[in-house]
Design an enzyme around this catalytic site. Structure first.
Site, PDB file in Angstrom:
ATOM      1  N   ARG A  97      12.013   4.222   1.038  1.00 37.56           N
ATOM      2  CA  ARG A  97      13.132   4.502   0.133  1.00 37.56           C
ATOM      3  C   ARG A  97      14.231   5.225   0.915  1.00 37.56           C
ATOM      4  O   ARG A  97      14.005   6.341   1.402  1.00 37.56           O
ATOM      5  CB  ARG A  97      12.665   5.381  -1.019  1.00 37.56           C
TER       6      ARG A  97
ATOM      7  N   HIS B 265       8.820   9.038   0.452  1.00 41.29           N
ATOM      8  CA  HIS B 265       9.067   7.609   0.640  1.00 41.29           C
ATOM      9  C   HIS B 265      10.038   7.351   1.791  1.00 41.29           C
ATOM     10  O   HIS B 265       9.963   6.309   2.452  1.00 41.29           O
ATOM     11  CB  HIS B 265       9.649   7.003  -0.640  1.00 41.29           C
TER      12      HIS B 265
ATOM     13  N   HIS C 117       0.893   6.489  -6.632  1.00 44.66           N
ATOM     14  CA  HIS C 117       1.576   7.012  -5.447  1.00 44.66           C
ATOM     15  C   HIS C 117       0.569   7.428  -4.368  1.00 44.66           C
ATOM     16  O   HIS C 117      -0.289   8.277  -4.602  1.00 44.66           O
ATOM     17  CB  HIS C 117       2.415   8.220  -5.895  1.00 44.66           C
TER      18      HIS C 117
ATOM     19  N   GLU D 183       0.790  11.299  -9.964  1.00 45.73           N
ATOM     20  CA  GLU D 183       1.130   9.897 -10.211  1.00 45.73           C
ATOM     21  C   GLU D 183      -0.004   8.992  -9.734  1.00 45.73           C
ATOM     22  O   GLU D 183      -0.318   8.978  -8.535  1.00 45.73           O
ATOM     23  CB  GLU D 183       2.424   9.525  -9.485  1.00 45.73           C
TER      24      GLU D 183
ATOM     25  N   ASP E 261       4.145   2.958  -3.666  1.00 44.18           N
ATOM     26  CA  ASP E 261       3.862   2.971  -5.105  1.00 44.18           C
ATOM     27  C   ASP E 261       3.339   1.595  -5.471  1.00 44.18           C
ATOM     28  O   ASP E 261       4.025   0.582  -5.229  1.00 44.18           O
ATOM     29  CB  ASP E 261       5.134   3.248  -5.918  1.00 44.18           C
TER      30      ASP E 261
END
Length: 224
Positions: A91, A136, A204, A201, A143
């Protein structure tokens, strides 16, 4: 002759515009084409409700070491007629900056009902849902979920991806027996192949031996 000249010009332009990844990064489809990819931040299907800065293609980029581990996981799942489906990998920092800007615009709650119905937007930073840096951006965090190959449907994990709430905690107990089993299937196979889970999460995971533990990259996501 003119057609050949135009073709050469097109190919030269294509080569120039193709994204050259930093050393150590790969396009996952080049190593594991069977893994399903749906980058949610490339679409409107995310907690903001619009494409996110830096996501210019549905092309999953990840560190080579992470891709190698995902390949082993995929091979194991395929034997059970299952497959990984990935929502996000590398990301860029500009996407993280987009999240931060959005979180400060308190009247922008387009997707609240679906992704954060019980969380006030003013608490997104304090609760840790939004941060100015993301793992990320180091390139080894992923994910993902598991899907049934025959139906194409994701296994029921008890909450949607990117849901802000305790229902997304991996060990949340108010779930059906099957939902718990599905979460454990994902968690255990990731643990067995060198990934560390994130305790807020279920989707993740980060490669334990990530190659760039202190580097946050900024290059955008484009086609290869």
């Amino acid at each position: 002759m003119k057609k050949i000249s135009l073709l050469i010009t097109f190919l030269f332009s294509f080569i120039l515009n193709a994204q050259k990844l930093p050393k150590g990064f790969v396009y996952l489809k080049d190593l594991v084409p069977s893994i399903k990819i749906e980058l949610r931040y490339y679409s409107n299907h995310n907690f903001i409700g619009k494409p996110i800065d830096g996501y210019n293609s549905n092309s999953l980029i990840i560190t080579r070491e992470t891709a190698k581990s995902l390949k082993k996981i995929q091979q194991e799942l395929l034997q059970k007629e299952l497959s990984l489906k990935i929502f996000d990998g590398y990301r860029p920092q500009q996407a993280v900056d987009h999240f931060v800007r959005w979180a400060k615009v308190l009247n922008d709650t387009l997707m609240k009902a679906q992704y954060y119905p019980k969380v006030k937007k003013t608490n997104l930073f304090k609760s840790g849902y939004i941060a100015e840096k993301s793992g990320h951006s180091r390139g080894s965090t992923i994910d993902l979920t598991i899907i049934n190959i025959k139906t194409g449907q994701a296994l029921d994990m008890g909450s949607v991806y990117d849901y802000f709430g305790i229902q997304s905690h991996p060990l949340y107990q108010n779930l059906s027996k099957k939902q718990k089993q599905n979460r454990m299937l994902l968690r255990n196979i990731m643990l067995n192949h060198g990934f560390t889970p994130y305790e807020n999460e279920w989707w993740h995971f980060t490669l334990k031996k990530e190659p760039f533990p202190n580097t946050y990259f900024t290059f955008p996501i484009s086609k290869n």
